[in-house]
Motif scaffolding. Structure first.
Motif, PDB file in Angstrom:
ATOM      1  N   VAL A  68       0.352   3.708   4.922  1.00  0.00           N
ATOM      2  CA  VAL A  68       1.337   3.096   6.023  1.00  0.00           C
ATOM      3  C   VAL A  68       2.318   2.059   5.306  1.00  0.00           C
ATOM      4  O   VAL A  68       3.388   2.241   5.630  1.00  0.00           O
ATOM      5  CB  VAL A  68       0.508   2.461   7.125  1.00  0.00           C
ATOM      6  CG1 VAL A  68       1.421   1.764   7.967  1.00  0.00           C
ATOM      7  CG2 VAL A  68      -0.026   3.490   7.947  1.00  0.00           C
ATOM      8  N   ALA A  69       1.935   1.251   4.488  1.00  0.00           N
ATOM      9  CA  ALA A  69       2.620   0.096   3.914  1.00  0.00           C
ATOM     10  C   ALA A  69       3.554   0.865   2.840  1.00  0.00           C
ATOM     11  O   ALA A  69       4.780   0.464   3.026  1.00  0.00           O
ATOM     12  CB  ALA A  69       1.674  -0.870   2.850  1.00  0.00           C
ATOM     13  N   ALA A  70       3.375   1.719   2.213  1.00  0.00           N
ATOM     14  CA  ALA A  70       4.239   2.471   1.555  1.00  0.00           C
ATOM     15  C   ALA A  70       5.346   3.229   2.199  1.00  0.00           C
ATOM     16  O   ALA A  70       6.307   3.276   1.746  1.00  0.00           O
ATOM     17  CB  ALA A  70       3.534   3.489   0.476  1.00  0.00           C
ATOM     18  N   LEU A 184       3.111   0.638  -7.032  1.00  0.00           N
ATOM     19  CA  LEU A 184       4.519   1.136  -6.577  1.00  0.00           C
ATOM     20  C   LEU A 184       4.971   0.081  -5.374  1.00  0.00           C
ATOM     21  O   LEU A 184       6.295  -0.359  -5.759  1.00  0.00           O
ATOM     22  CB  LEU A 184       4.291   2.448  -6.180  1.00  0.00           C
ATOM     23  CG  LEU A 184       5.522   3.065  -5.635  1.00  0.00           C
ATOM     24  CD1 LEU A 184       6.655   3.342  -6.705  1.00  0.00           C
ATOM     25  CD2 LEU A 184       5.552   4.373  -4.877  1.00  0.00           C
ATOM     26  N   ILE A 185       4.221  -0.052  -4.550  1.00  0.00           N
ATOM     27  CA  ILE A 185       4.495  -0.965  -3.590  1.00  0.00           C
ATOM     28  C   ILE A 185       5.070  -2.449  -4.223  1.00  0.00           C
ATOM     29  O   ILE A 185       6.150  -3.129  -3.895  1.00  0.00           O
ATOM     30  CB  ILE A 185       3.432  -1.428  -2.417  1.00  0.00           C
ATOM     31  CG1 ILE A 185       3.491  -0.266  -1.390  1.00  0.00           C
ATOM     32  CG2 ILE A 185       3.840  -2.407  -1.587  1.00  0.00           C
ATOM     33  CD1 ILE A 185       2.034   0.020  -0.748  1.00  0.00           C
ATOM     34  N   GLU A 186       4.104  -3.031  -5.219  1.00  0.00           N
ATOM     35  CA  GLU A 186       4.402  -4.367  -5.625  1.00  0.00           C
ATOM     36  C   GLU A 186       6.121  -4.319  -6.411  1.00  0.00           C
ATOM     37  O   GLU A 186       6.832  -5.192  -6.278  1.00  0.00           O
ATOM     38  CB  GLU A 186       3.380  -4.688  -6.731  1.00  0.00           C
ATOM     39  CG  GLU A 186       2.225  -5.242  -6.201  1.00  0.00           C
ATOM     40  CD  GLU A 186       1.328  -6.041  -7.000  1.00  0.00           C
ATOM     41  OE1 GLU A 186       0.281  -6.733  -6.705  1.00  0.00           O
ATOM     42  OE2 GLU A 186       1.838  -5.894  -8.268  1.00  0.00           O
ATOM     43  N   ILE A 188       8.413  -2.077  -5.981  1.00  0.00           N
ATOM     44  CA  ILE A 188       9.675  -1.810  -5.100  1.00  0.00           C
ATOM     45  C   ILE A 188       9.738  -3.024  -4.269  1.00  0.00           C
ATOM     46  O   ILE A 188      11.173  -3.491  -3.993  1.00  0.00           O
ATOM     47  CB  ILE A 188       9.390  -0.590  -4.348  1.00  0.00           C
ATOM     48  CG1 ILE A 188       9.636   0.581  -5.110  1.00  0.00           C
ATOM     49  CG2 ILE A 188      10.488  -0.699  -3.267  1.00  0.00           C
ATOM     50  CD1 ILE A 188       9.213   1.984  -4.571  1.00  0.00           C
ATOM     51  N   SER A 189       8.751  -3.782  -3.849  1.00  0.00           N
ATOM     52  CA  SER A 189       8.949  -4.943  -2.732  1.00  0.00           C
ATOM     53  C   SER A 189       9.316  -6.262  -3.387  1.00  0.00           C
ATOM     54  O   SER A 189       9.709  -7.199  -2.987  1.00  0.00           O
ATOM     55  CB  SER A 189       7.739  -4.914  -2.094  1.00  0.00           C
ATOM     56  OG  SER A 189       6.843  -5.490  -2.601  1.00  0.00           O
ATOM     57  N   GLY A 190       8.822  -6.264  -4.738  1.00  0.00           N
ATOM     58  CA  GLY A 190       8.880  -7.835  -5.357  1.00  0.00           C
ATOM     59  C   GLY A 190       7.950  -8.678  -4.780  1.00  0.00           C
ATOM     60  O   GLY A 190       8.124  -9.975  -5.251  1.00  0.00           O
ATOM     61  N   GLN A 191       6.897  -8.200  -4.428  1.00  0.00           N
ATOM     62  CA  GLN A 191       5.731  -9.113  -3.710  1.00  0.00           C
ATOM     63  C   GLN A 191       4.594  -8.507  -4.289  1.00  0.00           C
ATOM     64  O   GLN A 191       4.453  -7.382  -4.897  1.00  0.00           O
ATOM     65  CB  GLN A 191       5.697  -9.256  -2.259  1.00  0.00           C
ATOM     66  CG  GLN A 191       7.002  -9.257  -1.515  1.00  0.00           C
ATOM     67  CD  GLN A 191       6.975  -9.011  -0.041  1.00  0.00           C
ATOM     68  OE1 GLN A 191       6.055  -9.961   0.623  1.00  0.00           O
ATOM     69  NE2 GLN A 191       7.913  -8.496   0.595  1.00  0.00           N
ATOM     70  N   PHE A 196       2.469  -8.373   0.461  1.00  0.00           N
ATOM     71  CA  PHE A 196       3.305  -7.516   1.306  1.00  0.00           C
ATOM     72  C   PHE A 196       2.300  -6.839   2.499  1.00  0.00           C
ATOM     73  O   PHE A 196       3.113  -6.816   3.615  1.00  0.00           O
ATOM     74  CB  PHE A 196       3.487  -6.065   0.601  1.00  0.00           C
ATOM     75  CG  PHE A 196       4.413  -5.184   1.076  1.00  0.00           C
ATOM     76  CD1 PHE A 196       5.769  -5.307   1.192  1.00  0.00           C
ATOM     77  CD2 PHE A 196       3.831  -4.088   1.741  1.00  0.00           C
ATOM     78  CE1 PHE A 196       6.831  -4.571   1.950  1.00  0.00           C
ATOM     79  CE2 PHE A 196       4.694  -3.176   2.444  1.00  0.00           C
ATOM     80  CZ  PHE A 196       6.148  -3.150   2.528  1.00  0.00           C
ATOM     81  N   LEU A 197       1.229  -6.713   2.156  1.00  0.00           N
ATOM     82  CA  LEU A 197       0.232  -6.223   3.396  1.00  0.00           C
ATOM     83  C   LEU A 197       0.380  -7.338   4.511  1.00  0.00           C
ATOM     84  O   LEU A 197       0.289  -6.980   5.637  1.00  0.00           O
ATOM     85  CB  LEU A 197      -1.143  -5.955   2.934  1.00  0.00           C
ATOM     86  CG  LEU A 197      -1.349  -4.632   2.070  1.00  0.00           C
ATOM     87  CD1 LEU A 197      -2.713  -4.362   1.932  1.00  0.00           C
ATOM     88  CD2 LEU A 197      -0.659  -3.312   2.826  1.00  0.00           C
ATOM     89  N   GLN A 198       0.055  -8.544   4.201  1.00  0.00           N
ATOM     90  CA  GLN A 198      -0.160  -9.718   4.917  1.00  0.00           C
ATOM     91  C   GLN A 198       1.257  -9.840   5.709  1.00  0.00           C
ATOM     92  O   GLN A 198       1.021 -10.202   7.225  1.00  0.00           O
ATOM     93  CB  GLN A 198      -0.272 -10.759   4.144  1.00  0.00           C
ATOM     94  CG  GLN A 198      -0.669 -12.230   5.117  1.00  0.00           C
ATOM     95  CD  GLN A 198      -1.901 -12.158   5.815  1.00  0.00           C
ATOM     96  OE1 GLN A 198      -2.925 -11.271   5.442  1.00  0.00           O
ATOM     97  NE2 GLN A 198      -1.980 -12.737   6.839  1.00  0.00           N
ATOM     98  N   LYS A 199       2.453  -9.971   5.174  1.00  0.00           N
ATOM     99  CA  LYS A 199       3.634  -9.990   5.916  1.00  0.00           C
ATOM    100  C   LYS A 199       4.002  -8.731   6.721  1.00  0.00           C
ATOM    101  O   LYS A 199       4.578  -8.805   7.794  1.00  0.00           O
ATOM    102  CB  LYS A 199       4.720 -10.018   4.740  1.00  0.00           C
ATOM    103  CG  LYS A 199       6.061 -10.402   5.453  1.00  0.00           C
ATOM    104  CD  LYS A 199       7.272 -10.614   4.310  1.00  0.00           C
ATOM    105  CE  LYS A 199       8.526 -10.609   4.750  1.00  0.00           C
ATOM    106  NZ  LYS A 199       9.514 -10.861   3.884  1.00  0.00           N
TER     107      LYS A 199
END
Length: 383
Positions: A68-70, A184-186, A188-191, A196-199
């Motif tokens: 879901v996050a991705a 990948l999430i890290e 792309i998001s820069g977090q 990222f999950l928390q936010k």
């Protein structure tokens, strides 16, 4: 739902008497909690009861959250599912594959195609879990013995150096694809993945007890993990808990999260309601539909042959009911979800506006026995 209480409660009590030391189950229908019960103990030695705020190791139920996050980034146009993974994680450029000839002799050669981003979601990347049946599994096992000390970018780079078990997109095999999705999430998001999950998910949905680490003030609420012997004897197992301690760098998108029935139920409710809960939109309705569509072809469906998943296909990180008759299932076509190593399980059904979260902490989990029966009883009680 009187029938649900009449049928589900005796069954859960029987499981606690014969199996896990404790369990909990929450069922939500049309936005209303229609069943919320917990039975047995979180700690047998101290007779600590399971409560509404007991924290569990959800293992592979982390995968649904990771996907879901991705997909939130996909909705923002940050990547496309058919993009080559190497465009974002360059360590996966020019992947190699182990191949075996008719005599069982092994060699390594270039993959016939790159890993696509959607291969991570679909478990068709060629990445595996640890094991001893394939050389990819054996080398992965060596690597994962040290993984708790590494962050997920380092893990991704180390995994990329191991030849794949098959050409990307040709087979389905359960493995570390969703851990790489966290990397990948890290990128792309820069977090960090956890930030990222928390936010983007935990804070907006009020999932206050869902995290990769157990803080000192919550430690007493963590449910004990128990090994069950063939004669039913339960023994406390603490060997798997190093990854949850403060200071650990590893944030596993495939199996690393802790949560409660209440927290995970809010996440499941949001997906059952088209991606929205209490005015918070975590995904669009159409993206939830894409996630809960079978993405496997004929060969991959043959690979996806777990007995408890009969009648199901696999979407973007979730099982998807595609043939109720074949599965002997009274569920809704398209209902979806996943399970965790120690017996946790979620079911999400947008058509019925239904979500189910079940938690326990036992190895082996007896998943093939427990989860289909939960499914049958809950759907059988719907009015």
């Amino acid at each position: 739902m009187k029938r649900l209480h009449e049928r589900l409660t005796p069954m859960l009590k029987e499981w606690v008497e014969k199996g896990a030391p404790g369990c909990a189950c929450t069922v939500v229908k049309n936005g209303e909690v229609v069943y919320q019960e917990h039975f047995g103990y979180a700690d047998l030695d101290h007779k600590t009861p399971i409560t509404a705020d007991t924290i569990y190791r959800i293992y592979s139920m982390s995968k649904v959250i990771t996907c879901v996050a991705a997909l939130k980034l996909y909705e923002q146009g940050k990547f496309l599912l058919n993009d080559p993974l190497e465009a974002y994680l360059p360590e996966f450029k020019n992947p190699q594959v182990y191949r075996y000839n008719a005599f069982g002799l092994r060699n390594v050669s270039a993959a016939s195609s790159p890993i696509r981003v959607k291969d991570l979601f679909m478990m068709t990347s060629g990445l595996t879990y640890s094991g001893d049946a394939l050389e990819t599994e054996r080398l992965t096992q060596e690597l994962m013995g040290k993984a708790h000390a590494a962050d997920i970018r380092a893990l991704s780079k180390a995994l990329a150096a191991i030849p794949l078990a098959f050409d990307p997109g040709t087979h389905w095999k359960y493995g570390l694809s969703h851990d790489v999705l966290g990397a990948l999430i890290e990128v792309i998001s820069g977090q960090t993945f956890g930030e990222f999950l928390q936010k983007e998910i935990f804070e907006p949905l009020g999932m206050n007890d869902t995290a990769f680490r157990i803080s000192e003030d919550k430690r007493a609420r963590l449910c004990g993990m128990y090994d069950r012997s063939e004669d039913g004897t339960l023994t406390l197992n603490t060997t798997r808990d190093a990854v949850y301690q403060p200071g650990c760098k590893h944030e596993s998108g495939g199996a690393g999260l802790l949560s409660t029935t209440g927290d995970y139920s809010r996440f499941a409710q949001a997906l059952a309601q088209g991606g929205e809960l209490d005015g918070v939109q975590i995904l669009s309705r159409k993206t939830v539909q894409l996630m809960a569509t079978n993405h496997l072809g004929p060969q991959q469906l043959l690979d996806y042959n777990w007995p408890q998943q009969k009648g199901y296909g696999y979407g973007l990180g979730v099982r998807v009911l595609r043939d109720p008759a074949d599965g002997g299932s009274n569920g809704t076509l398209g209902e979806f979800g996943w399970a965790g190593l120690a017996g946790s399980w979620t079911l999400i059904d947008p058509q019925e506006q239904l979500s189910v979260v079940y938690m326990q902490q036992m190895l082996p989990s007896l998943e093939p026995y427990i989860h289909p029966r939960l499914h049958a009883v809950i759907y059988g009680a719907l009015e």
